[in-house]
Design an enzyme around this catalytic site. Sequence first.
Site, PDB file in Angstrom:
ATOM      1  N   HIS A 206       0.904  -1.131   0.157  1.00  0.00           N
ATOM      2  CA  HIS A 206       0.011  -0.140   0.178  1.00  0.00           C
ATOM      3  C   HIS A 206       0.846   1.402  -0.007  1.00  0.00           C
ATOM      4  CE1 HIS A 206       1.107   0.021   4.121  1.00  0.00           C
ATOM      5  NE2 HIS A 206       0.362   1.436   4.353  1.00  0.00           N
TER       6      HIS A 206
HETATM    7  N1  UDP Z   1      -3.718  -4.811   8.868  1.00  0.00           N
HETATM    8  C1  UDP Z   1      -4.880  -5.578   8.919  1.00  0.00           C
HETATM    9  N2  UDP Z   1      -5.771  -6.071   7.976  1.00  0.00           N
HETATM   10  C2  UDP Z   1      -5.330  -6.045   6.810  1.00  0.00           C
HETATM   11  C3  UDP Z   1      -3.770  -5.562   6.510  1.00  0.00           C
HETATM   12  C4  UDP Z   1      -3.159  -4.674   7.571  1.00  0.00           C
HETATM   13  O1  UDP Z   1      -5.578  -5.597  10.269  1.00  0.00           O
HETATM   14  O2  UDP Z   1      -5.857  -6.355   5.933  1.00  0.00           O
HETATM   15  C5  UDP Z   1      -3.356  -4.379  10.036  1.00  0.00           C
HETATM   16  C6  UDP Z   1      -1.615  -4.949  10.416  1.00  0.00           C
HETATM   17  O3  UDP Z   1      -1.845  -6.322  11.017  1.00  0.00           O
HETATM   18  C7  UDP Z   1      -0.936  -3.712  10.995  1.00  0.00           C
HETATM   19  C8  UDP Z   1      -1.843  -2.562  10.445  1.00  0.00           C
HETATM   20  O4  UDP Z   1      -2.755  -2.941   9.758  1.00  0.00           O
HETATM   21  O5  UDP Z   1      -1.298  -3.719  12.446  1.00  0.00           O
HETATM   22  C9  UDP Z   1      -0.749  -1.853   9.521  1.00  0.00           C
HETATM   23  O6  UDP Z   1      -1.308  -1.002   8.878  1.00  0.00           O
HETATM   24  P1  UDP Z   1      -0.641  -0.429   7.389  1.00  0.00           P
HETATM   25  O7  UDP Z   1       0.023  -1.629   6.884  1.00  0.00           O
HETATM   26  O8  UDP Z   1      -1.923   0.300   6.958  1.00  0.00           O
HETATM   27  O9  UDP Z   1       0.174   0.842   7.915  1.00  0.00           O
HETATM   28  P2  UDP Z   1       1.671   1.137   8.160  1.00  0.00           P
HETATM   29  O10 UDP Z   1       2.064  -0.038   9.304  1.00  0.00           O
HETATM   30  O11 UDP Z   1       2.410   0.625   7.178  1.00  0.00           O
HETATM   31  O12 UDP Z   1       1.525   2.179   8.567  1.00  0.00           O
END
Ligand code: UDP
Length: 359
Positions: A206
Amino acid sequence: MKKVYSIVGARPQFVKAAVVAHAFAREAQAEHHLIHTGQHFDENMSDIFFSELEIPAPLHRLAVGGLSHGAMTGRMLEQVEDIFLKNRPDAVIVYGDTNSTLAGALAAVKLHIPVAHVEAGLRSKNRAMPEEINRIATDHVSDLLFAPNDTAVKQLLSEGLPASKVSNVGDVMFDACLRYAQGTGDDSILAALDVAPLGYTLATVHRAENTDSPDRLAGILEGFRRVGSPIVLPLHPRTRGKIEAFGLQVPPNVKLITPVGFRAMLELERHARCIATDSGGVQKEAFFMRKPCVTMRDETEWTELVQSGWNVLVGANSAFIADAIAGAAAPADWPAFYGDGDASGKIVAQVLALPALAR
Ligand code: UDP
């Protein structure tokens, strides 16, 4: 009674604020409220986290999603300031690196309300990332800098931030994994997807640097195709839109699903053979679940995972992605990089120790 506001807006912030909200619930002398900016608003990117993680309903709900960075941050700033002026919190907590983080921190600091930044000191050293700008700006206006590990502490001190503001409390995501992985045990999602434990790779994509570039997105999908074995891909709505807009094909071994709730995500992580991602949070969750991680970026904020062999950086190069997934193996050592699982308790204690705001 101290009044503390947490600003959330995007999926990773719901997970981080969940454990902080639960830690506040144990404090009789504190009133803790959430402001949801509306940056993520879909049922499966927002509401499901509140119900599954038992997060109290936000006291204030804005609807500032789906705009350009400037418009989004500006509107949040204006509306969050208005809420602060009317409610005068004693402290404000912001999380991570989104536009909601920056808007919340700026609104508070201009009103002389103390700001605490959870996940302070993270750096990719890539200023083309919107998240990097949000992190740097937020750290430099915050009063309490809650670093998740030693690398982040060193980074903050190297930028001239005073040691008195900085503490390594550990990572709230470790708290969240420990709390919510317990009692999950519902692996029906594997049967529904027709995959066996250790028989698939779990992937997420993403980051703007991947989704906004047709070449990078095509490279990632081609890497997945070369893997051949099943890849479970709960796909962020932005990425899905870009795949369609660029006319790219999803390979047949990729099981494309809509984003899942946190509990289902933990189950998918727990049973995966390997995790391939460009997410910050998922890189660490792979480590918490003791799974090797392949990171489809050119750099990472979580450098200790790369140095210790738990994570390998492959960019968006299809051959690198396929080779790294095929060869992924967990190292024997599992160092305690991210604290003792009670970052949220330490955060709440320090926030409540701040002097009350003069009213
Ligand atoms: N996550 C979730 N469902 C999904 C994909 C990700 O619950 O289908 C959770 C993941 O386990 C983590 C969080 O979303 O706890 C991460 O968010 P994201 O990847 O959107 O953001 P980043 O961490 O890159 O800022």
